[in-house]
Design an enzyme around this catalytic site. Structure first.
Site, short mmCIF file in Angstrom:
data_model
loop_
_atom_site.label_atom_id
_atom_site.label_comp_id
_atom_site.label_asym_id
_atom_site.label_seq_id
_atom_site.Cartn_x
_atom_site.Cartn_y
_atom_site.Cartn_z
N SER A 118 -11.26 -0.59 3.79
CA SER A 118 -10.32 -0.92 4.87
C SER A 118 -9.66 0.35 5.39
CB SER A 118 -9.25 -1.88 4.35
OG SER A 118 -9.83 -3.07 3.88
N GLU A 124 -4.68 3.06 6.38
CA GLU A 124 -4.55 2.94 4.93
C GLU A 124 -5.18 4.17 4.27
OE1 GLU A 124 -6.22 -0.14 1.54
OE2 GLU A 124 -5.46 -0.97 3.41
N ARG A 155 0.83 -1.20 0.00
CA ARG A 155 0.00 0.00 0.00
C ARG A 155 0.87 1.26 0.00
NH1 ARG A 155 -2.01 -3.73 -1.14
NH2 ARG A 155 -3.81 -4.81 -0.29
#
Length: 341
Positions: free
Chosen positions: A241, A337, A165
């Site tokens: 998320s 995130e 990520r």
């Protein structure tokens, strides 16, 4: 022609549904508009926020600068060889629409990334991934405009410095470039990834045998799984998320496994293990809990939600509390995130 507006509500442009405002706002439909924008000296020094689908943002305040909504469209094949098809897509293309285009045409590699919200331009920034596949596995190169000069630069795979990520655009190059187009290398001969999450089980319930396996079947299975677990932002505000799955040392994992035998983990290297953040959060009792209008989703503890009328600060507050409880219980620090503004 650029239409620069002022005091624009961002509520409909972020999936949390937070009613923040942009001091200035402009929507970009072409590369030429983007280059023109950076010739306007009055905005050279203004803070800038690049907005795609708004599916990975949490606004905790108004944005006192220029919000640039990237809406460049277009999906086209730029070249191909015996094994691959190279597809160029505009930064404003809806990610799932690109996936469907590839699936319908038999181009393999991103079917496991079906139904991920957001746009093509944001995909390499975040190195989006799901069910054993990440963007970097199919990435060829991208075009980005230098905010300081207005010149276009090409970034190859190595220059993007992909991680979990992560990419160079979240670190050294943060705020310096705007991605305008991305070119992906898709496979003509698929390699199926079905040993992640509930894909194999879902395929079985769909009546898909090994002989019938296809990229469309995998895409359909992923869509079914995501719809069963994740809330629709059109119905309840969320950004998917909220936290990354943490990576810890194998020694720490084994120690925790002794205390918590059900602790799941997946090897990510010789010395590290990835632990599902949702499992950690659920063990701390947060699943389905809410504080005011902000909460943790009842079906997936990794998703924070706006039940209606929550401010970004309220959602951030519950995120801090989740972080603290996981760290207190497991000694693991969760990292967001989602990009927090």
């Amino acid at each position: 022609m650029l239409d620069i507006q002022s005091h624009v509500s961002l509520k409909s442009y972020n999936t949390f549904g937070i009613d923040a405002k942009a001091r200035y706002w402009v929507e970009i439909d072409t590369d030429e508009q983007l280059r023109t924008l950076f010739q306007l000296t009055e905005f050279l020094m203004a803070p800038k926020l690049i907005l795609g689908g708004g599916s990975n943002l949490l606004f905790t305040r108004d944005f006192e600068g220029l919000v640039i909504k990237m809406s460049i469209q277009g999906i086209r094949i730029v070249r191909e060889d015996a094994s691959h098809v190279f597809i160029k897509a505009g930064a404003g293309v809806n990610w799932h629409q690109l996936v469907l285009f590839c699936v319908q045409n038999g181009y393999a590699g991103i079917e496991n990334l079906s139904l991920i919200p957001g746009t093509v331009g944001a995909a390499p920034m975040q190195n989006i991934g799901a069910y054993g596949v990440e963007i970097e596995q199919v990435f060829d190169h991208l075009e980005a405009v230098d905010i300081r000069t207005g010149e276009t630069r090409i970034f190859n795979h190595a220059e993007c410095r992909f991680g979990y990520r992560e990419s160079v655009f979240k670190h050294e190059a943060k705020g310096q470039y705007i991605i305008s187009n991305v070119t992906f290398r898709l496979n003509k001969n698929p390699v199926f990834h079905i040993d992640y999450g509930a894909i194999r089980e879902t395929l079985a319930t769909m009546g898909i045998t090994e002989e019938k396996l296809s990229i469309k079947a995998i895409s359909d299975a992923v869509i079914r799984i995501r719809r069963s677990k994740l809330p629709n932002p059109a119905e309840i505000g969320n950004a998917g998320s909220f936290f990354k799955n943490p990576e810890i040392s194998k020694d720490q994992f084994e120690t925790l496994k002794t205390a918590y035998p059900a602790l799941p983990g997946f090897p990510t290297g010789d010395l590290t293990m990835k632990v599902p953040a949702g499992w950690l959060i659920e063990q701390c009792g947060w699943k389905g809990k809410h504080i005011g209008n902000a909460g943790v989703h009842a079906k997936q503890a990794l998703v924070l939600v706006n039940h209606g009328g929550a401010t970004g600060s309220e959602i951030l507050n519950i995120a801090y509390k989740v972080q603290q409880s996981v760290e207190d219980k497991f000694g693991i620090r969760l990292n967001p995130e989602v990009n927090i503004i």
